[in-house]
Enzyme design. Sequence first.
Site, PDB file in Angstrom:
ATOM      1  N   GLU A   1      43.834  34.157  32.182  1.00 55.67           N
ATOM      2  CA  GLU A   1      44.893  34.778  32.979  1.00 55.67           C
ATOM      3  C   GLU A   1      44.778  36.299  32.954  1.00 55.67           C
ATOM      4  O   GLU A   1      44.595  36.897  31.902  1.00 55.67           O
ATOM      5  CB  GLU A   1      46.274  34.377  32.424  1.00 55.67           C
ATOM      6  CG  GLU A   1      46.546  32.881  32.478  1.00 55.67           C
ATOM      7  CD  GLU A   1      46.760  32.362  33.902  1.00 55.67           C
ATOM      8  OE1 GLU A   1      46.909  33.185  34.825  1.00 55.67           O
ATOM      9  OE2 GLU A   1      46.772  31.124  34.066  1.00 55.67           O
TER      10      GLU A   1
ATOM     11  N   CYS B   1      54.560  29.462  29.355  1.00 55.08           N
ATOM     12  CA  CYS B   1      53.263  30.095  29.107  1.00 55.08           C
ATOM     13  C   CYS B   1      53.296  31.565  29.509  1.00 55.08           C
ATOM     14  O   CYS B   1      52.891  32.444  28.754  1.00 55.08           O
ATOM     15  CB  CYS B   1      52.151  29.370  29.864  1.00 55.08           C
ATOM     16  SG  CYS B   1      51.755  27.765  29.142  1.00 55.08           S
TER      17      CYS B   1
ATOM     18  N   HIS C   1      44.754  29.256  30.482  1.00 55.96           N
ATOM     19  CA  HIS C   1      45.278  27.938  30.862  1.00 55.96           C
ATOM     20  C   HIS C   1      44.116  26.941  30.934  1.00 55.96           C
ATOM     21  O   HIS C   1      43.038  27.282  31.424  1.00 55.96           O
ATOM     22  CB  HIS C   1      45.968  27.994  32.232  1.00 55.96           C
ATOM     23  CG  HIS C   1      47.451  28.168  32.154  1.00 55.96           C
ATOM     24  ND1 HIS C   1      48.113  29.236  32.710  1.00 55.96           N
ATOM     25  CD2 HIS C   1      48.425  27.385  31.584  1.00 55.96           C
ATOM     26  CE1 HIS C   1      49.418  29.110  32.485  1.00 55.96           C
ATOM     27  NE2 HIS C   1      49.639  28.000  31.804  1.00 55.96           N
TER      28      HIS C   1
HETATM   29  N1  PCA Z   1      52.009  24.810  29.694  1.00 51.61           N
HETATM   30  C1  PCA Z   1      53.255  25.321  30.210  1.00 51.61           C
HETATM   31  C2  PCA Z   1      54.097  25.603  28.985  1.00 51.61           C
HETATM   32  C3  PCA Z   1      53.420  24.916  27.854  1.00 51.61           C
HETATM   33  C4  PCA Z   1      52.089  24.540  28.364  1.00 51.61           C
HETATM   34  O1  PCA Z   1      51.193  24.040  27.689  1.00 51.61           O
HETATM   35  C5  PCA Z   1      53.072  26.512  31.138  1.00 51.61           C
HETATM   36  O2  PCA Z   1      52.030  26.592  31.812  1.00 51.61           O
HETATM   37  O3  PCA Z   1      53.947  27.364  31.231  1.00 51.61           O
END
Ligand code: PCA
Length: 200
Positions: free
Chosen positions: A77, A140, A166
């Site tokens: 990200e 996240c 991610h």
């Molecule tokens: N993904 C979520 C919150 C926890 C996770 O593993 C997100 O992308 O915000």
Amino acid sequence: MKIIVTGFEPFDGGAINPSWEAVSALNAPENVQLVKLQLPVVYGKAAEILLETMRRELPDAVVCVGLAEGRAEITPERVAINCRDESIPDNGGFFPHDEPVDAAGQPAYFTRLPVRRITEEIRKAGLPAKISNSAGVYVCNDLFYGLLRAIASEPLFKSVIGGFIHVPASTGMALPPSVPALEPEQILKGLQITIETVAR
Ligand code: PCA
């Protein structure tokens, strides 16, 4: 060098969260100490626990990992934004809409994690990866924003490199075939490459 690596607990009815499955299986590269931390999917709380751990451990780098179901690539990200607005509540039942993470905070922070290099290294290993320009508006992004705000504002963290990755769903999640998924070993390998790239 010391790196804190975090993954999340399951959320939204999931039995596992592939982010933590992979983080917990990471091997420390040579001369690197890994501090692994599982975080709750709760606005504010995730960053609070991470920052407590950072104050105690004084890491050189922090790499947070979360699940982005529906994505087909491992996605470093680029930016965290000052917004909470997901279509599901967090694991504590909190369900904010159009709210800032920090009412007095700046709109966004860019990461200093080498997202371009990490993406290239993961792709070189034959795995799908792509820079993402939105970490969403759920927990996240909330954690990512809290991390980058602390790095920007707390003198103790001035030289810390912090970022967020991610990962797609894993085949271990038993989701419908229409949801893109990687093998757990592929997610682990992508994160292992990430850590090695950060350590270099
Ligand atoms: N993904 C979520 C919150 C926890 C996770 O593993 C997100 O992308 O915000």
